[in-house]
Design a protein around this motif. Structure first.
Motif, PDB file in Angstrom:
ATOM      1  N   GLY A  97       0.807  -1.206   0.000  1.00 12.53           N
ATOM      2  CA  GLY A  97       0.000   0.000   0.000  1.00 12.53           C
ATOM      3  C   GLY A  97       0.844   1.262   0.000  1.00 12.53           C
ATOM      4  O   GLY A  97       0.503   2.244  -0.655  1.00 12.53           O
ATOM      5  N   PHE A  98       1.983   1.229   0.724  1.00 15.05           N
ATOM      6  CA  PHE A  98       2.880   2.384   0.727  1.00 15.05           C
ATOM      7  C   PHE A  98       3.426   2.658  -0.666  1.00 15.05           C
ATOM      8  O   PHE A  98       3.460   3.803  -1.122  1.00 15.05           O
ATOM      9  CB  PHE A  98       4.063   2.172   1.672  1.00 15.05           C
ATOM     10  N   VAL A  99       3.880   1.616  -1.341  1.00 19.63           N
ATOM     11  CA  VAL A  99       4.463   1.791  -2.672  1.00 19.63           C
ATOM     12  C   VAL A  99       3.421   2.366  -3.626  1.00 19.63           C
ATOM     13  O   VAL A  99       3.676   3.358  -4.332  1.00 19.63           O
ATOM     14  CB  VAL A  99       5.021   0.444  -3.196  1.00 19.63           C
ATOM     15  N   LEU A 100       2.232   1.773  -3.637  1.00 22.27           N
ATOM     16  CA  LEU A 100       1.177   2.261  -4.530  1.00 22.27           C
ATOM     17  C   LEU A 100       0.752   3.680  -4.171  1.00 22.27           C
ATOM     18  O   LEU A 100       0.532   4.516  -5.060  1.00 22.27           O
ATOM     19  CB  LEU A 100      -0.028   1.321  -4.479  1.00 22.27           C
ATOM     20  N   THR A 123      -6.110   1.967  -5.035  1.00 22.41           N
ATOM     21  CA  THR A 123      -5.701   0.594  -4.720  1.00 22.41           C
ATOM     22  C   THR A 123      -4.852   0.567  -3.452  1.00 22.41           C
ATOM     23  O   THR A 123      -5.012  -0.319  -2.599  1.00 22.41           O
ATOM     24  CB  THR A 123      -4.916  -0.014  -5.897  1.00 22.41           C
ATOM     25  N   GLY A 124      -3.950   1.543  -3.307  1.00 23.75           N
ATOM     26  CA  GLY A 124      -3.129   1.631  -2.095  1.00 23.75           C
ATOM     27  C   GLY A 124      -3.977   1.861  -0.855  1.00 23.75           C
ATOM     28  O   GLY A 124      -3.705   1.295   0.210  1.00 23.75           O
ATOM     29  N   GLY A 125      -5.014   2.672  -0.978  1.00 29.41           N
ATOM     30  CA  GLY A 125      -5.918   2.900   0.147  1.00 29.41           C
ATOM     31  C   GLY A 125      -6.601   1.620   0.579  1.00 29.41           C
ATOM     32  O   GLY A 125      -6.715   1.332   1.774  1.00 29.41           O
ATOM     33  N   TRP A 126      -7.056   0.828  -0.402  1.00 28.74           N
ATOM     34  CA  TRP A 126      -7.685  -0.450  -0.058  1.00 28.74           C
ATOM     35  C   TRP A 126      -6.685  -1.419   0.560  1.00 28.74           C
ATOM     36  O   TRP A 126      -7.033  -2.202   1.446  1.00 28.74           O
ATOM     37  CB  TRP A 126      -8.368  -1.074  -1.278  1.00 28.74           C
ATOM     38  N   CYS A 127      -5.433  -1.378   0.098  1.00 32.13           N
ATOM     39  CA  CYS A 127      -4.391  -2.223   0.713  1.00 32.13           C
ATOM     40  C   CYS A 127      -4.232  -1.872   2.191  1.00 32.13           C
ATOM     41  O   CYS A 127      -4.105  -2.760   3.046  1.00 32.13           O
ATOM     42  CB  CYS A 127      -3.053  -2.051  -0.005  1.00 32.13           C
ATOM     43  N   HIS A 128      -4.235  -0.583   2.506  1.00 36.79           N
ATOM     44  CA  HIS A 128      -4.092  -0.158   3.905  1.00 36.79           C
ATOM     45  C   HIS A 128      -5.302  -0.561   4.741  1.00 36.79           C
ATOM     46  O   HIS A 128      -5.156  -0.975   5.895  1.00 36.79           O
ATOM     47  CB  HIS A 128      -3.873   1.352   3.984  1.00 36.79           C
ATOM     48  N   ILE A 129      -6.487  -0.433   4.174  1.00 40.26           N
ATOM     49  CA  ILE A 129      -7.697  -0.805   4.917  1.00 40.26           C
ATOM     50  C   ILE A 129      -7.706  -2.306   5.204  1.00 40.26           C
ATOM     51  O   ILE A 129      -7.959  -2.738   6.339  1.00 40.26           O
ATOM     52  CB  ILE A 129      -8.957  -0.369   4.141  1.00 40.26           C
ATOM     53  N   ILE A 130      -7.387  -3.104   4.201  1.00 39.14           N
ATOM     54  CA  ILE A 130      -7.361  -4.562   4.405  1.00 39.14           C
ATOM     55  C   ILE A 130      -6.240  -4.943   5.364  1.00 39.14           C
ATOM     56  O   ILE A 130      -6.401  -5.834   6.207  1.00 39.14           O
ATOM     57  CB  ILE A 130      -7.235  -5.287   3.051  1.00 39.14           C
ATOM     58  N   GLN A 176      -4.024   2.797  10.556  1.00 41.41           N
ATOM     59  CA  GLN A 176      -3.823   2.261   9.217  1.00 41.41           C
ATOM     60  C   GLN A 176      -5.113   2.345   8.400  1.00 41.41           C
ATOM     61  O   GLN A 176      -5.103   2.786   7.256  1.00 41.41           O
ATOM     62  CB  GLN A 176      -3.350   0.809   9.342  1.00 41.41           C
ATOM     63  N   MET A 177      -6.229   1.937   8.988  1.00 47.79           N
ATOM     64  CA  MET A 177      -7.501   1.977   8.267  1.00 47.79           C
ATOM     65  C   MET A 177      -7.963   3.413   8.025  1.00 47.79           C
ATOM     66  O   MET A 177      -8.477   3.730   6.951  1.00 47.79           O
ATOM     67  CB  MET A 177      -8.569   1.193   9.024  1.00 47.79           C
ATOM     68  N   THR A 178      -7.763   4.287   9.005  1.00 51.24           N
ATOM     69  CA  THR A 178      -8.163   5.689   8.835  1.00 51.24           C
ATOM     70  C   THR A 178      -7.378   6.341   7.705  1.00 51.24           C
ATOM     71  O   THR A 178      -7.941   7.062   6.874  1.00 51.24           O
ATOM     72  CB  THR A 178      -7.947   6.468  10.151  1.00 51.24           C
TER      73      THR A 178
END
Length: 197
Positions: A97-100, A123-130, A176-178
């Motif tokens: 998520g950081f890279v994206l 996509t990076g935001g969804w990676c962080h939420i998951i 992380q989710m926020t």
């Protein structure tokens, strides 16, 4: 609010949350208990037992610690293996998520045109939420494992309390989710066909 400001806040929240989660993986004292005290004796003897994902330790009143490192993966209880797996997956997904997100942030000059950058940060935001959800599940599994023994009246072993790393991990998961939701919020309007914020 400008897209750039929301994305920077999202980045700061996700970095802080990821650091909290990574620190809890190495911290000691996931579950703790102490025994002893006065008890009618002239000599005060106290002992502290604590455990982490990697080892179990005992410290007596003279501050001497004896630790037992878990030797191999399969010698550990199943719930600890599940927690380890969930946290490792959460940290890996957070790194992706950081890279994206860095490639998609408006304030960076990598990642292509605006539409392509928006998709990357989405996509990076969804990676962080998951990632936050996975780590929350990991901490919940460990807390449930400790709580079942604690509240079981038939259990005659040591009754452990929840340690600091669990609470720090839950805070990190929330950050992380926020941060992931901030990323999604920053590109929601441009991706849905509306005007930029």
């Amino acid at each position: 609010m400008k897209i750039r400001v929301v994305q920077i806040w999202g980045f700061l929240m996700t970095v802080l949350g990821w650091i909290f989660m990574a620190c809890t993986l190495a911290m000691e004292g996931w579950k703790i208990t102490s025994i002893g005290g006065m008890g009618g004796s002239a000599v005060i003897k106290v002992a502290w037992y604590w455990s982490s994902l990697w080892r179990s330790c005992y410290t007596d009143s003279t501050a001497v610690s004896n630790c037992y490192d878990y030797p191999v993966l399969w010698s550990v209880e199943g719930s600890i293996q599940i927690v380890r797996g969930l946290l490792m997956a959460a940290l890996s997904l957070g790194m992706m998520g950081f890279v994206l997100s860095l490639m998609g942030m408006e304030c960076t000059f990598i990642g292509g045109k605006d539409r392509s950058k928006y998709k990357k940060i989405y996509t990076g935001g969804w990676c962080h939420i998951i990632s936050g959800l996975l780590s929350t599940c990991g901490y919940a599994v460990y807390a449930q494992y400790v709580s079942v023994e604690y509240f079981n009246p038939d259990f005659d072993g040591l009754k452990y309390d929840l340690g600091t790393p669990l609470f720090l991990g839950w805070v990190g998961s929330t950050f992380q989710m926020t941060g992931g939701f901030f990323y999604l919020w920053s590109v929601c309007t441009p991706l849905c066909g509306g005007e930029d914020m």
